[in-house]
Design a protein around this motif. Structure first.
Motif, mmCIF file in Angstrom:
data_model
loop_
_atom_site.group_PDB
_atom_site.id
_atom_site.type_symbol
_atom_site.label_atom_id
_atom_site.label_comp_id
_atom_site.label_asym_id
_atom_site.label_seq_id
_atom_site.Cartn_x
_atom_site.Cartn_y
_atom_site.Cartn_z
ATOM 1 N N GLY A 139 49.902 35.680 42.719
ATOM 2 C CA GLY A 139 48.483 35.181 42.227
ATOM 3 C C GLY A 139 47.936 35.188 43.387
ATOM 4 O O GLY A 139 46.557 34.488 42.980
ATOM 5 N N PHE A 140 48.298 35.117 44.530
ATOM 6 C CA PHE A 140 47.659 34.807 45.759
ATOM 7 C C PHE A 140 47.627 36.043 46.489
ATOM 8 O O PHE A 140 48.615 36.877 46.640
ATOM 9 N N PHE A 141 46.773 36.265 47.841
ATOM 10 C CA PHE A 141 46.863 37.240 48.568
ATOM 11 C C PHE A 141 46.342 36.814 49.918
ATOM 12 O O PHE A 141 45.702 35.663 50.136
ATOM 13 N N GLY A 142 47.028 37.556 50.937
ATOM 14 C CA GLY A 142 46.926 37.297 52.228
ATOM 15 C C GLY A 142 45.466 37.480 52.894
ATOM 16 O O GLY A 142 45.432 38.784 53.069
ATOM 17 N N ARG A 169 43.331 32.993 46.071
ATOM 18 C CA ARG A 169 43.713 33.189 44.644
ATOM 19 C C ARG A 169 43.107 34.660 44.204
ATOM 20 O O ARG A 169 41.920 35.028 44.524
ATOM 21 N N CYS A 170 43.920 35.231 43.388
ATOM 22 C CA CYS A 170 43.491 36.617 42.845
ATOM 23 C C CYS A 170 42.596 36.329 41.762
ATOM 24 O O CYS A 170 42.245 35.302 41.397
ATOM 25 N N SER A 183 40.784 40.686 46.867
ATOM 26 C CA SER A 183 39.883 39.870 46.051
ATOM 27 C C SER A 183 39.631 40.885 44.748
ATOM 28 O O SER A 183 39.285 40.436 43.853
ATOM 29 N N HIS A 184 39.499 42.191 45.260
ATOM 30 C CA HIS A 184 38.985 43.253 44.316
ATOM 31 C C HIS A 184 40.143 44.267 44.177
ATOM 32 O O HIS A 184 39.763 45.375 43.654
ATOM 33 N N ARG A 185 41.313 44.247 44.545
ATOM 34 C CA ARG A 185 42.421 45.091 44.476
ATOM 35 C C ARG A 185 43.722 44.409 43.606
ATOM 36 O O ARG A 185 44.644 43.772 44.498
ATOM 37 N N CYS A 186 43.830 44.696 42.482
ATOM 38 C CA CYS A 186 45.042 44.277 41.635
ATOM 39 C C CYS A 186 46.307 45.150 41.959
ATOM 40 O O CYS A 186 45.948 46.441 42.046
ATOM 41 N N THR A 196 40.917 52.256 40.899
ATOM 42 C CA THR A 196 40.034 51.255 41.316
ATOM 43 C C THR A 196 40.748 49.830 41.714
ATOM 44 O O THR A 196 40.183 49.062 42.353
ATOM 45 N N GLY A 197 41.879 49.808 41.202
ATOM 46 C CA GLY A 197 42.805 48.486 41.453
ATOM 47 C C GLY A 197 42.187 47.253 40.584
ATOM 48 O O GLY A 197 42.415 46.348 40.716
#
Length: 138
Positions: free
Chosen positions: A29-32, A41-42, A52-55, A73-74
């Motif tokens: 649920g978080f990214f570096g 946070r995602c 923040s824009h790539r799932c 697009t992610g």
């Protein structure tokens, strides 16, 4: 009010706000964010992400929606779930009830259309009549 924290060491370059410590990897649920040197946070529509824009994965489906990941697009796009997906037990019970009522009504129709097979008693009496009047003329 700004709280100062020390910089994280190269072995654990990201600061995890939830754990309040430096980490190597961020939690689900978080990214570096390596520029800000912290875990962020995602988006709400992402389960895991790279930015923040790539799932990288979408949240599990809810009763009303399922999410589909667009690998180009992610982004995770919600889609409405069908009635069967939303309420599988209720839908199955409804289908079985309709099928049972249909079978019952077909049986009633077949029973009602069936011709009675009662014997004609007059014919049986004539056939079984004694032959006492045999040979009499009127």
């Amino acid at each position: 009010l700004e709280v100062a924290r020390g910089t994280c060491p190269p072995a654990s370059p990201l600061f995890d706000v939830v754990a309040a410590k430096c980490v190597r990897f961020c939690n689900t649920g978080f990214f570096g964010d390596f520029e800000a040197r912290r875990c962020k946070r995602c988006q709400d529509t992402c389960f895991t992400c790279l930015s923040s824009h790539r799932c990288t994965s979408c949240p599990p489906p809810s009763r009303e929606h399922a999410f589909e990941l667009d690998n180009v697009t992610g982004a995770c796009s919600p889609r409405s779930r069908s009635l069967l997906e939303q309420h599988p037990q209720k839908t199955t019970a409804l289908v079985l009830a309709v099928a049972s009522i249909s079978v019952f009504l077909c049986g009633l129709c077949a029973f009602g259309l069936q011709q009675p097979s009662t014997p004609d008693y007059r014919k049986a009496e004539q056939r079984d009549a004694p032959m006492e009047n045999f040979g009499e003329r009127r």
